[in-house]
Write a protein that holds these residues in place. Sequence first.
Motif, PDB file in Angstrom:
ATOM      1  N   ARG A  63       0.922  -1.355   0.103  1.00 16.93           N
ATOM      2  CA  ARG A  63      -0.003   0.007  -0.035  1.00 16.93           C
ATOM      3  C   ARG A  63       0.968   1.204  -0.096  1.00 16.93           C
ATOM      4  NH1 ARG A  63      -2.841  -3.081   3.696  1.00 16.93           N
ATOM      5  NH2 ARG A  63      -2.281  -1.928   5.402  1.00 16.93           N
ATOM      6  N   ASP A  64       1.949   1.352   0.616  1.00 20.14           N
ATOM      7  CA  ASP A  64       3.008   2.366   0.850  1.00 20.14           C
ATOM      8  C   ASP A  64       3.489   2.750  -0.546  1.00 20.14           C
ATOM      9  OD1 ASP A  64       4.531   4.327   2.269  1.00 20.14           O
ATOM     10  OD2 ASP A  64       6.241   3.107   1.812  1.00 20.14           O
ATOM     11  N   THR A  67       0.780   3.936  -2.817  1.00 18.52           N
ATOM     12  CA  THR A  67       0.625   5.556  -2.480  1.00 18.52           C
ATOM     13  C   THR A  67       1.661   6.353  -3.215  1.00 18.52           C
ATOM     14  OG1 THR A  67      -0.665   4.967  -0.338  1.00 18.52           O
ATOM     15  CG2 THR A  67       0.645   7.197  -0.516  1.00 18.52           C
ATOM     16  N   GLN A  71       0.857   9.125  -6.018  1.00 17.47           N
ATOM     17  CA  GLN A  71       1.237  10.671  -5.582  1.00 17.47           C
ATOM     18  C   GLN A  71       2.121  11.086  -6.647  1.00 17.47           C
ATOM     19  OE1 GLN A  71       2.807  10.357  -1.564  1.00 17.47           O
ATOM     20  NE2 GLN A  71       0.630  10.397  -0.783  1.00 17.47           N
ATOM     21  N   TRP A 167      -8.342   3.947  -2.550  1.00 16.25           N
ATOM     22  CA  TRP A 167      -7.856   5.223  -2.441  1.00 16.25           C
ATOM     23  C   TRP A 167      -8.816   6.255  -2.396  1.00 16.25           C
ATOM     24  CZ3 TRP A 167      -3.009   7.412  -2.744  1.00 16.25           C
ATOM     25  CH2 TRP A 167      -3.002   9.008  -3.088  1.00 16.25           C
ATOM     26  N   SER A 172      -4.203   8.128   0.674  1.00 17.04           N
ATOM     27  CA  SER A 172      -3.305   7.601   0.582  1.00 17.04           C
ATOM     28  C   SER A 172      -4.240   6.054   0.213  1.00 17.04           C
ATOM     29  CB  SER A 172      -2.585   7.372   1.723  1.00 17.04           C
ATOM     30  OG  SER A 172      -3.212   6.762   2.837  1.00 17.04           O
ATOM     31  N   THR A 188       0.301   1.145   6.958  1.00 18.45           N
ATOM     32  CA  THR A 188       1.379   1.610   6.067  1.00 18.45           C
ATOM     33  C   THR A 188       2.618   2.007   6.715  1.00 18.45           C
ATOM     34  OG1 THR A 188       0.493   3.787   6.249  1.00 18.45           O
ATOM     35  CG2 THR A 188      -0.257   2.382   4.322  1.00 18.45           C
ATOM     36  N   THR A 198       2.942  12.880   1.897  1.00 18.20           N
ATOM     37  CA  THR A 198       1.904  12.666   2.774  1.00 18.20           C
ATOM     38  C   THR A 198       0.844  13.734   2.826  1.00 18.20           C
ATOM     39  OG1 THR A 198       3.360  13.237   4.712  1.00 18.20           O
ATOM     40  CG2 THR A 198       3.217  10.985   4.335  1.00 18.20           C
TER      41      THR A 198
END
Length: 201
Positions: A63-64, A67, A71, A167, A172, A188, A198
């Motif tokens: 997931r990180d 993200t 982004q 999302w 995130s 995360t 972030t």
Amino acid sequence: MPAALALAAAVALSACDSDQVGAAAVIGDDRLTVSELHEQVEQAQALEGFDVQAAGGIAGFQRDLLTRHIQHQIFEQLAAEEGIEITGAQIDDAIEQFEAQNPEGDLGPLLAQNGYTEEAFRAGLTDQLIAEAYLAENGGDQNALTERLIEIGEELGIKVNPRYGSWGDQLSVTADSGSISKPVSGETANPGELPEPTPPQ
């Protein structure tokens, strides 16, 4: 130099969406495949000092990574729309600033600990520099930045494969999912002082 800046919103996706077959995420014309995501996980796991369990386990780290990828696509779209250009020299200068703040002068161990390859770190710095350039042109208004990024995210129609989460307003990829497939667990990763974009408060 601030360690992190901000991002966007979008929609989760049903498992039967034809655009999502074989994809971990779809952001406008960009498509990150499941195999590409797995390759990124493997690259991070090969870094000396990286502990995937400390990064939230495989599910949390996936997931990180998603993200970060989403982004980056949104920041690149922001740069294109606003005429912001970030050069390699600017990124190199930013890296030198981070190195100067590190007692050892070597970012390698810190990057590895947070699961950053050199390529991922440079992408994160690019996002940060784009955000800083936008803020400089808009009186430092972070609310305006956030709203603009949200608009771009909505325009791109972000879709995340529900096996990884969703999302949305959390800005995130989170564990929330409407999928009946394998459940997602873990949190995360916390990137600490690295330039992981972030949500601004």
